[in-house]
Write an enzyme that holds these catalytic residues in place. Structure first.
Site, PDB file in Angstrom:
ATOM      1  NE  ARG A  77      10.107   9.242  20.534  1.00  0.00           N
ATOM      2  CZ  ARG A  77      10.833   8.353  19.867  1.00  0.00           C
ATOM      3  NH1 ARG A  77      10.254   7.418  19.150  1.00  0.00           N
ATOM      4  NH2 ARG A  77      12.146   8.402  19.908  1.00  0.00           N
ATOM      5  CE  LYS A 100      13.888   7.009  23.364  1.00  0.00           C
ATOM      6  NZ  LYS A 100      13.985   5.570  23.341  1.00  0.00           N
ATOM      7  CD  GLU A 134       8.043  -1.049  21.653  1.00  0.00           C
ATOM      8  OE1 GLU A 134       8.936  -0.681  20.876  1.00  0.00           O
ATOM      9  OE2 GLU A 134       7.669  -0.375  22.607  1.00  0.00           O
TER      10      GLU A 134
END
Ligand code: PLP
Ligand code: COI
Length: 343
Positions: free
Chosen positions: A85, A187, A223
């Site tokens: 990721r 991220k 989220e």
């Protein structure tokens, strides 16, 4: 080797806060390559005032944990997924990717060197690990940095949300943390800067955090603060949002496997309309820091929708939690390749 050292920490009361531990890993990217990297005791970074990380948010990070097993050994949960990721985040904002095998090796080095900070089995506390890549070097135009730092540091932590496994309430915010084709799935720090104000407003209103809707239409649930959402339907399905602007949570992906293969549930990744949340009898927030946090209720347009209960954890959420945490601490055998022993 570091097991002989000991630290005087009350593991039962530590929260989710920064604590300087003894060693961190540091590697520099310059002239087209990463250097060999090394452990260091210095927790300060000395970087150019013109670093892209400081001006243009060119940075990304990861969050993962090391777990102390009953036999005293230490293990990681799916570190290869965090490494992959992070590479994905780097591609989105044009940073140099750190190789997956070196990422795992660096994390293991940091955990081993700080092994005395890995909380004992049974306390519920863990060692939180924060890998970070930042753009550094002299630059002023809006362009990728000429140099990068990859670093990994760690600290022992307790629950991210106060109360741990007690249900808590969230409120839907009108703000967005990311744009429809923006950086929501990476991220990167900018998403978190955008979340500070909505988070603070939610907390001021007495909620644990805010819920984000899809940035394009504001009709679909996306989220839960810095965690993903899941709901359990009346007919026992595990449902979680499908959207390009949410962070693909490793905990969430793991729960879809556990729900299917360990709890024999049907799993759906699809749109979840906020107007239809009463289809869920249980709901939760999931993530590395949040683990599984049961959602007591969600306030939307002035009305609090309560799921299972405001005080008790729902039975499916509890089973998912016990299975996930059982695997993470080494009490339950997980799917192949999920656990990586540090020592
Ligand atoms: N969503 C956001 C915005 C997060 O910051 C995190 C934490 O990493 C998650 C979801 C959960 O992801 P993971 O389960 O990989 O920790
Ligand atoms: C995590 O769960 O690791 C996160 O990154 C969430 C938050 C602490 C930023």
């Amino acid at each position: 080797m570091n097991m002989e050292k000991s630290v005087n920490i009350d593991w039962s009361t530590i929260g989710f806060s920064y604590r300087k531990t003894d060693y961190r890993y540091l590697s520099y990217w310059k002239d087209g390559k990463w250097d060999d990297g090394k452990l260091t005791e210095d927790n300060m970074l000395h970087i150019s005032e013109s670093s892209t990380a400081l001006h243009y948010g060119q940075q990304c990070f990861e969050g993962m944990k090391a777990y102390r097993r009953k036999d005293g050994r230490i293990q990681l949960f799916r570190p290869d997924r965090n490494a992959a990721r992070m590479q994905n985040s780097c591609r989105r904002i044009l940073m140099s990717e750190f190789p997956i095998d070196r990422f795992i090796e660096a994390v293991k080095k940091v955990v081993k060197a700080n092994a005395h900070y890995v909380p004992p089995y049974g306390t519920g506390a863990t060692l939180y690990i924060r890998p970070l890549i930042i753009g550094i070097g002299d630059n002023i135009g809006v362009r990728p940095a000429p140099e990068y730092i990859f670093t990994v540091f760690c600290m022992p932590v307790g629950p991210y949300f106060k109360g741990g496994m007690a249900p808590i309430n969230f409120i839907v915010t009108d703000y967005d943390r990311a744009a429809p084709f923006g950086t929501g799935a990476a991220k990167v720090g900018g998403n978190y800067a955008a979340s500070l104000l909505p988070h603070e407003e939610a907390v001021k209103k007495g909620f644990a955090d805010c819920i984000y809707l899809d940035p394009a239409t504001h009709t679909k649930l996306e989220e839960v603060g810095a965690a993903n959402f899941f709901g359990i339907t009346k007919d026992n399905k595990f449902v979680t949002p499908d959207s390009p602007s949410i962070l693909p949570s490793i905990t969430r992906e793991s729960l879809t496997v556990l729900a299917k293969d360990f709890l024999d549930m049907k799993v759906e990744e699809r749109d979840i309309y906020i107007d239809e949340i009463d289809e869920f009898v249980e709901a939760g927030a999931c993530g590395t820091a949040a683990v599984i946090t049961p959602i007591g209720g969600i306030e939307y347009k002035g009305k609090l929708h309560v799921f299972h209960s405001q005080t008790e954890v729902g039975p499916i959420t509890k089973k998912l939690y016990d299975t996930l945490v059982g695997i993470q601490f080494g009490d339950i055998e997980g799917p192949e390749g999920w656990i990586d022993l540090v020592e």
